[in-house]
Design a protein around this motif. Structure first.
Motif, PDB file in Angstrom:
ATOM      1  N   GLY A 280      12.814  36.817 -26.006  1.00 22.83           N
ATOM      2  CA  GLY A 280      13.146  35.527 -25.639  1.00 22.83           C
ATOM      3  C   GLY A 280      13.128  35.944 -24.065  1.00 22.83           C
ATOM      4  O   GLY A 280      14.066  35.411 -22.822  1.00 22.83           O
ATOM      5  N   THR A 281      13.386  37.540 -23.912  1.00 23.72           N
ATOM      6  CA  THR A 281      12.670  37.531 -22.276  1.00 23.72           C
ATOM      7  C   THR A 281      11.497  37.428 -21.845  1.00 23.72           C
ATOM      8  O   THR A 281      11.909  37.828 -20.223  1.00 23.72           O
ATOM      9  N   HIS A 282      10.997  36.410 -21.618  1.00 23.86           N
ATOM     10  CA  HIS A 282       9.679  36.814 -20.813  1.00 23.86           C
ATOM     11  C   HIS A 282       9.829  35.652 -20.289  1.00 23.86           C
ATOM     12  O   HIS A 282      10.483  34.366 -20.523  1.00 23.86           O
ATOM     13  N   ASN A 283       8.944  35.679 -19.346  1.00 20.13           N
ATOM     14  CA  ASN A 283       9.177  34.280 -18.415  1.00 20.13           C
ATOM     15  C   ASN A 283       7.533  33.441 -18.188  1.00 20.13           C
ATOM     16  O   ASN A 283       7.137  34.102 -17.970  1.00 20.13           O
ATOM     17  N   TYR A 284       7.663  31.978 -18.977  1.00 22.94           N
ATOM     18  CA  TYR A 284       6.094  31.715 -18.370  1.00 22.94           C
ATOM     19  C   TYR A 284       7.004  30.471 -17.692  1.00 22.94           C
ATOM     20  O   TYR A 284       7.719  29.563 -18.183  1.00 22.94           O
ATOM     21  N   TYR A 285       5.526  29.507 -16.865  1.00 26.03           N
ATOM     22  CA  TYR A 285       5.959  28.572 -15.854  1.00 26.03           C
ATOM     23  C   TYR A 285       4.734  27.265 -16.212  1.00 26.03           C
ATOM     24  O   TYR A 285       3.993  28.503 -16.222  1.00 26.03           O
ATOM     25  N   VAL A 286       4.772  25.868 -16.648  1.00 28.40           N
ATOM     26  CA  VAL A 286       4.007  24.715 -16.532  1.00 28.40           C
ATOM     27  C   VAL A 286       4.044  24.270 -15.647  1.00 28.40           C
ATOM     28  O   VAL A 286       5.600  24.196 -14.676  1.00 28.40           O
ATOM     29  N   TYR A 287       3.268  24.464 -14.077  1.00 28.74           N
ATOM     30  CA  TYR A 287       3.765  23.633 -13.129  1.00 28.74           C
ATOM     31  C   TYR A 287       2.424  22.633 -12.132  1.00 28.74           C
ATOM     32  O   TYR A 287       1.544  22.727 -13.025  1.00 28.74           O
ATOM     33  N   ILE A 288       2.846  22.033 -11.484  1.00 28.76           N
ATOM     34  CA  ILE A 288       1.664  21.271 -11.728  1.00 28.76           C
ATOM     35  C   ILE A 288       1.882  21.239  -9.942  1.00 28.76           C
ATOM     36  O   ILE A 288       2.925  20.677  -8.996  1.00 28.76           O
ATOM     37  N   LEU A 289       0.640  21.357  -9.018  1.00 29.19           N
ATOM     38  CA  LEU A 289       0.421  21.581  -7.684  1.00 29.19           C
ATOM     39  C   LEU A 289      -0.565  20.702  -7.535  1.00 29.19           C
ATOM     40  O   LEU A 289      -0.640  19.018  -7.840  1.00 29.19           O
ATOM     41  N   THR A 290       0.113  20.030  -6.367  1.00 27.19           N
ATOM     42  CA  THR A 290      -0.603  18.792  -5.848  1.00 27.19           C
ATOM     43  C   THR A 290      -1.267  18.846  -3.901  1.00 27.19           C
ATOM     44  O   THR A 290      -1.002  20.794  -3.640  1.00 27.19           O
ATOM     45  N   ASN A 291      -2.574  18.391  -3.292  1.00 23.92           N
ATOM     46  CA  ASN A 291      -2.571  18.536  -1.846  1.00 23.92           C
ATOM     47  C   ASN A 291      -1.734  18.060  -1.269  1.00 23.92           C
ATOM     48  O   ASN A 291      -0.673  17.593  -1.486  1.00 23.92           O
ATOM     49  N   LYS A 292      -1.799  18.327   0.354  1.00 24.43           N
ATOM     50  CA  LYS A 292      -0.823  17.782   1.457  1.00 24.43           C
ATOM     51  C   LYS A 292      -1.171  16.149   1.128  1.00 24.43           C
ATOM     52  O   LYS A 292       0.373  16.093   1.912  1.00 24.43           O
ATOM     53  N   SER A 293      -1.557  15.193   0.613  1.00 26.52           N
ATOM     54  CA  SER A 293      -1.604  13.712   0.970  1.00 26.52           C
ATOM     55  C   SER A 293      -1.382  13.687  -1.131  1.00 26.52           C
ATOM     56  O   SER A 293      -1.117  11.902  -0.555  1.00 26.52           O
ATOM     57  N   LYS A 294      -0.472  14.595  -1.068  1.00 25.04           N
ATOM     58  CA  LYS A 294      -0.859  14.177  -2.456  1.00 25.04           C
ATOM     59  C   LYS A 294      -1.820  13.085  -3.824  1.00 25.04           C
ATOM     60  O   LYS A 294      -0.788  12.196  -4.014  1.00 25.04           O
ATOM     61  N   THR A 295      -2.650  13.388  -2.942  1.00 29.01           N
ATOM     62  CA  THR A 295      -3.891  12.981  -4.458  1.00 29.01           C
ATOM     63  C   THR A 295      -4.778  13.500  -5.425  1.00 29.01           C
ATOM     64  O   THR A 295      -5.217  12.801  -6.371  1.00 29.01           O
ATOM     65  N   VAL A 296      -3.903  14.683  -5.558  1.00 25.52           N
ATOM     66  CA  VAL A 296      -4.660  15.115  -6.570  1.00 25.52           C
ATOM     67  C   VAL A 296      -3.633  16.004  -7.433  1.00 25.52           C
ATOM     68  O   VAL A 296      -3.151  16.662  -6.936  1.00 25.52           O
ATOM     69  N   LEU A 297      -3.895  16.408  -8.489  1.00 22.41           N
ATOM     70  CA  LEU A 297      -3.029  17.319  -9.152  1.00 22.41           C
ATOM     71  C   LEU A 297      -3.408  18.134 -10.264  1.00 22.41           C
ATOM     72  O   LEU A 297      -4.681  18.054 -10.656  1.00 22.41           O
ATOM     73  N   TYR A 298      -3.184  19.080  -9.959  1.00 23.95           N
ATOM     74  CA  TYR A 298      -3.820  20.375 -11.108  1.00 23.95           C
ATOM     75  C   TYR A 298      -2.664  20.658 -11.812  1.00 23.95           C
ATOM     76  O   TYR A 298      -1.014  21.010 -11.419  1.00 23.95           O
ATOM     77  N   THR A 299      -2.653  21.594 -13.043  1.00 24.85           N
ATOM     78  CA  THR A 299      -2.072  22.018 -13.626  1.00 24.85           C
ATOM     79  C   THR A 299      -1.738  22.902 -13.841  1.00 24.85           C
ATOM     80  O   THR A 299      -3.353  23.080 -14.595  1.00 24.85           O
ATOM     81  N   GLY A 300      -0.998  23.903 -14.223  1.00 23.62           N
ATOM     82  CA  GLY A 300      -1.674  25.292 -15.020  1.00 23.62           C
ATOM     83  C   GLY A 300      -0.176  26.120 -15.273  1.00 23.62           C
ATOM     84  O   GLY A 300       1.078  25.431 -15.678  1.00 23.62           O
ATOM     85  N   VAL A 301      -1.165  27.664 -16.319  1.00 25.77           N
ATOM     86  CA  VAL A 301       0.416  28.011 -16.295  1.00 25.77           C
ATOM     87  C   VAL A 301       0.534  29.325 -16.061  1.00 25.77           C
ATOM     88  O   VAL A 301      -0.722  29.909 -16.053  1.00 25.77           O
ATOM     89  N   THR A 302       1.789  30.050 -16.299  1.00 24.47           N
ATOM     90  CA  THR A 302       1.449  31.254 -15.751  1.00 24.47           C
ATOM     91  C   THR A 302       2.776  32.209 -15.971  1.00 24.47           C
ATOM     92  O   THR A 302       3.898  31.710 -15.945  1.00 24.47           O
ATOM     93  N   ASN A 303       2.982  33.466 -15.780  1.00 28.45           N
ATOM     94  CA  ASN A 303       3.891  33.915 -15.982  1.00 28.45           C
ATOM     95  C   ASN A 303       4.477  35.599 -14.559  1.00 28.45           C
ATOM     96  O   ASN A 303       5.933  35.227 -14.684  1.00 28.45           O
ATOM     97  N   ASN A 304       4.175  34.523 -13.516  1.00 30.24           N
ATOM     98  CA  ASN A 304       4.742  34.894 -12.706  1.00 30.24           C
ATOM     99  C   ASN A 304       4.823  33.646 -11.130  1.00 30.24           C
ATOM    100  O   ASN A 304       3.761  33.709 -10.692  1.00 30.24           O
ATOM    101  N   LEU A 305       5.041  32.364 -11.044  1.00 30.75           N
ATOM    102  CA  LEU A 305       5.021  31.450 -10.633  1.00 30.75           C
ATOM    103  C   LEU A 305       4.804  31.590  -8.946  1.00 30.75           C
ATOM    104  O   LEU A 305       3.557  30.754  -8.479  1.00 30.75           O
TER     105      LEU A 305
END
Length: 101
Positions: A5-30
């Motif tokens: 219960g003390t672990h930290n994981y993040y699902v995140y979405i990144l985009t480019n400057k013009s917000k036309t591309v989306l990338y989804t990832g997972v990490t333990n250190n955002l």
């Protein structure tokens, strides 16, 4: 070893400057992962490097890696419209959140 219960994981979405591309990832250190996306190894052929997806616009926190990976896969399977709805519910103006994490 961390206590359950003390672990930290993040699902995140990144985009480019013009917000036309989306990338989804997972990490333990955002914070570190975004830094890695923004500062790739020389000659990197990674998706985020190619499309300049360095801007955080969405994230979810989890304590369990299996649940985080399941959620990442679920979001990756969403249509563009469904991803946009998810982002807008969390971050209505699609502001870049890099400096707030």
């Amino acid at each position: 070893m961390k206590t359950i219960g003390t672990h930290n994981y993040y699902v995140y979405i990144l985009t480019n400057k013009s917000k036309t591309v989306l990338y989804t990832g997972v990490t333990n250190n955002l914070k570190e992962r975004i830094h890695q996306h923004k500062n790739p190894l020389p000659f990197s052929k990674a998706f985020t490097t190619k499309y300049k997806c360095f801007f955080l616009i969405y994230y979810e926190h989890f304590n369990n890696i299996e649940i985080a990976i399941k959620r990442e896969k679920q979001i990756k399977g969403f249509s563009r419209i469904k991803k946009e709805q998810l982002i807008e519910a969390f971050n209505s103006n699609w502001g870049f959140l890099n400096d707030s994490i």
